[in-house]
Scaffold this motif. Sequence first.
Motif, PDB file in Angstrom:
ATOM      1  N   LEU A   1       0.658  -3.713  16.104  1.00  0.00           N
ATOM      2  CA  LEU A   1       0.430  -4.049  14.693  1.00  0.00           C
ATOM      3  C   LEU A   1       1.760  -4.204  13.959  1.00  0.00           C
ATOM      4  O   LEU A   1       2.743  -3.542  14.292  1.00  0.00           O
TER       5      LEU A   1
ATOM      6  N   GLU B   1       0.337  -4.304   8.627  1.00  0.00           N
ATOM      7  CA  GLU B   1      -0.992  -3.998   9.168  1.00  0.00           C
ATOM      8  C   GLU B   1      -1.186  -2.486   9.319  1.00  0.00           C
ATOM      9  O   GLU B   1      -2.287  -1.967   9.085  1.00  0.00           O
TER      10      GLU B   1
ATOM     11  N   HIS C   1      -5.331  -9.540   6.876  1.00  0.00           N
ATOM     12  CA  HIS C   1      -4.730  -8.402   7.600  1.00  0.00           C
ATOM     13  C   HIS C   1      -5.816  -7.635   8.352  1.00  0.00           C
ATOM     14  O   HIS C   1      -5.647  -7.290   9.518  1.00  0.00           O
TER      15      HIS C   1
ATOM     16  N   ASN D   1      -6.968  -9.461  11.396  1.00  0.00           N
ATOM     17  CA  ASN D   1      -5.952  -9.380  12.465  1.00  0.00           C
ATOM     18  C   ASN D   1      -5.956  -8.005  13.136  1.00  0.00           C
ATOM     19  O   ASN D   1      -5.834  -7.893  14.352  1.00  0.00           O
ATOM     20  N   ILE D   2      -6.103  -6.969  12.299  1.00  0.00           N
ATOM     21  CA  ILE D   2      -6.123  -5.600  12.846  1.00  0.00           C
ATOM     22  C   ILE D   2      -7.306  -5.440  13.817  1.00  0.00           C
ATOM     23  O   ILE D   2      -7.155  -4.934  14.930  1.00  0.00           O
TER      24      ILE D   2
END
Length: 227
Positions: free
Chosen positions: A164, A168, A198, A201-202
């Motif tokens: 990350l 993030e 975000h 994506n995490i």
Amino acid sequence: MKTKIVIIDDHQLFREGVKRILDFEPSFEVVAEGDDGEEALEIVETHKPDVVIMDINMPKVNGVEATKQLIEANPETKVIILSIHDDENYVTHALKTGARGYLLKEMDADTLIDAVKVVADGGSYLHPRVTHNLVNEFRRLATANGQASSQPLQPEIRRPLHILTRRECEVLQMLADGKSNRGIGEALFISEKTVKNHVSNILQKMNVNDRTQAVVVAIKNGWVEVK
Ligand SMILES: [Mg+2]
């Protein structure tokens, strides 16, 4: 294909408010409404919704009982419980029925929309403050069992920074703190849309389906501090 939604709540004004928010989302369609758990089964059988939004407190048949009946009749029914209680006992009780989501009535519009999307997609969704309470409970149990939950399980996953970004990691911490997308945006001075990017994506990098799972995995690995 639109996500078909049914709203069951005895409070007409609240129901209308929820409907208005959902109708504003082009991919959603509110196909029916009901004002008691008593009629939930019939409404769901008639309209075959993708998601049912269910109040807990209703005069004849309450939302927990109605959810139980719905899921017994069709285990695939995706129910999001609406409640004023963030108490862990209420949450556990409601989730035991097989409900996929638990929202507090104080939620903002974005939380409601996010929850319906996640649940329709097969995930589960808890209101941020409910997540926070469960996280605390999880930590209490882990500590009671003699293992500090913040201790990493494996040295190589001690730090999340290899997967990350710093930003993030900050967002992940705020998810564990029980902040909503809006709250995170305000704290980091970024737009809610950026927060959503975000978060997605995490989830992708951590290989989990929803924010609740992300928080649980992060706690297990000691990636976030439980306050
Ligand atoms: Mg009610």
